[in-house]
Scaffold this active site. Structure first.
Site, PDB file in Angstrom:
ATOM      1  N   ASP A  27       0.801  -1.238   0.000  1.00 50.92           N
ATOM      2  CA  ASP A  27       0.000   0.000   0.000  1.00 50.92           C
ATOM      3  C   ASP A  27       0.824   1.274   0.000  1.00 50.92           C
ATOM      4  OD1 ASP A  27       1.044  -0.174   2.527  1.00 50.92           O
ATOM      5  OD2 ASP A  27      -0.759   0.494   3.546  1.00 50.92           O
ATOM      6  N   CYS A  32      -2.610  -3.075  10.226  1.00 54.75           N
ATOM      7  CA  CYS A  32      -2.387  -4.407  10.796  1.00 54.75           C
ATOM      8  C   CYS A  32      -2.443  -4.382  12.315  1.00 54.75           C
ATOM      9  CB  CYS A  32      -1.046  -4.965  10.327  1.00 54.75           C
ATOM     10  SG  CYS A  32      -0.996  -5.349   8.559  1.00 54.75           S
ATOM     11  N   LEU A  56      10.427  -2.325   3.636  1.00 50.63           N
ATOM     12  CA  LEU A  56      10.666  -3.704   3.241  1.00 50.63           C
ATOM     13  C   LEU A  56       9.422  -4.275   2.597  1.00 50.63           C
ATOM     14  CD1 LEU A  56      12.558  -5.099   6.360  1.00 50.63           C
ATOM     15  CD2 LEU A  56      13.532  -4.145   4.273  1.00 50.63           C
TER      16      LEU A  56
END
Length: 326
Positions: free
Chosen positions: A233, A241, A270
């Site tokens: 995103d 999350c 990452l």
């Protein structure tokens, strides 16, 4: 009379096949389909080139051996490593939560599919692969691989079972808290990692990895389940999350990236597969620093100067909810 009869004759039935018009794709959809077709063609061509290069390398090595030329020790060790590698699975589970398709564009979903392929490949190549690789909330055309699990349900199926399995003798269903207590008692009786993965999981053994958490994950343990948010995103959604972990009643923790790599000059972003590769590397080395330096792209260290090794820092690195770094 013939004309009169023709005027009053019933109209011929018109075939629905002739009247039905083909559904036209929008320009955006046509461009997307054309792009996917080109990518597929390039992928096939690349695989043909790689196969030919590998075949040529083997042929050259065979010729060198036939002429009596010494084969380097590195080549021999690589061959021995491939043939003599003993796989010792790590008895823990990694869950890829794919319940975010509605929050991504088609391009981002395509990128996520590529990252999931790298996840599977990293686990397959590892000498200490995770015992269980689970993909949940499946809603789309994701490719499935052998030796993996795919659920259309959410990951909470790990600790939720059909009420019939927990129905008492009088026919009444036990409450959720009672089920958790029963599982805790069962886990106490047999706390082997393999047993913990085979039975319904307790929530206290499930950890959602997200950089928005204030808790830092110190180590991985067998018998536990680690969830990675399957979303690309580019930092549009904050605490996504973390909030989901709170709603599920499971722990949330971040990898100790800020502790070791707080001096990185670029954005500390990452991909999903990089997060997984760090976990796999930790299982192999039991060292976060080695794992991070082995996985983080080298370009992120180019301007880091002479500062190397672990440092104390509080940088929050977005690891489970972001896509590829630009």
């Amino acid at each position: 009379m013939e004309n009169h009869a023709a005027l009053h004759s019933p109209p011929e039935s018109v075939s629905m096949e002739n009247t039905s018009e083909p559904k036209l794709l929008s320009k955006k959809a046509q461009k997307r389909a054309l792009k996917m077709a080109r990518l597929e063609e390039r992928k096939i061509e690349r695989r043909v080139r790689e196969k030919a290069a590998k075949k040529e390398k083997k042929r050259q090595q065979a010729e060198r051996i036939a002429t009596g030329e010494q084969v380097s020790e590195d080549e021999r060790s690589q061959k021995r490593a491939k043939t003599n590698c003993i796989r010792r699975p790590f008895a823990a589970r990694v869950v890829l939560d794919l319940g975010f398709d509605d929050k991504m564009s088609d391009k981002e979903i395509t990128s996520l599919c590529s990252q999931l392929a790298y996840v599977y490949s990293a686990n397959r190549r590892s000498s200490n692969p995770f015992r269980s690789l689970l993909f949940t909330s499946l809603n789309g055309g994701y490719k499935r691989w052998a030796g993996t699990e795919w659920w259309s349900e959410c990951y909470d199926r790990l600790w939720m079972q059909d009420s019939a399995e927990f129905t008492s003798e009088d026919g009444e269903s036990s409450g959720g808290a009672t089920n958790e207590e029963h599982r805790a008692e069962d886990n106490t009786c047999d706390s082997s990692p393999e047993k913990l993965l085979a039975t319904p999981a307790s929530r206290d053994r499930v950890i959602y990895l997200t950089a928005d958490s204030t808790e830092v994950l110190e180590e991985l343990k067998e018998g536990e389940t680690y969830i990675i948010g399957g979303i690309c995103d580019h930092n549009r959604y904050k605490n996504l999350c973390l909030d989901k972990a709170g709603e599920s009643g499971v722990r949330a923790a971040q990898l100790p990236i800020g502790r070791y790599l707080s001096h990185l000059p670029t954005r500390k972003v990452l991909t999903v597969n990089q997060v997984f590769e760090i976990l796999v590397k930790w299982v192999e080395t039991r060292d976060w620093e080695l794992s991070l330096y082995a996985v983080i792209p080298k370009r992120k260290f180019q301007d880091a100067g002479a500062q190397e090794g672990p440092t104390d820092g509080g940088s929050i690195v977005h690891v489970a909810e972001d896509g590829p770094a630009p």
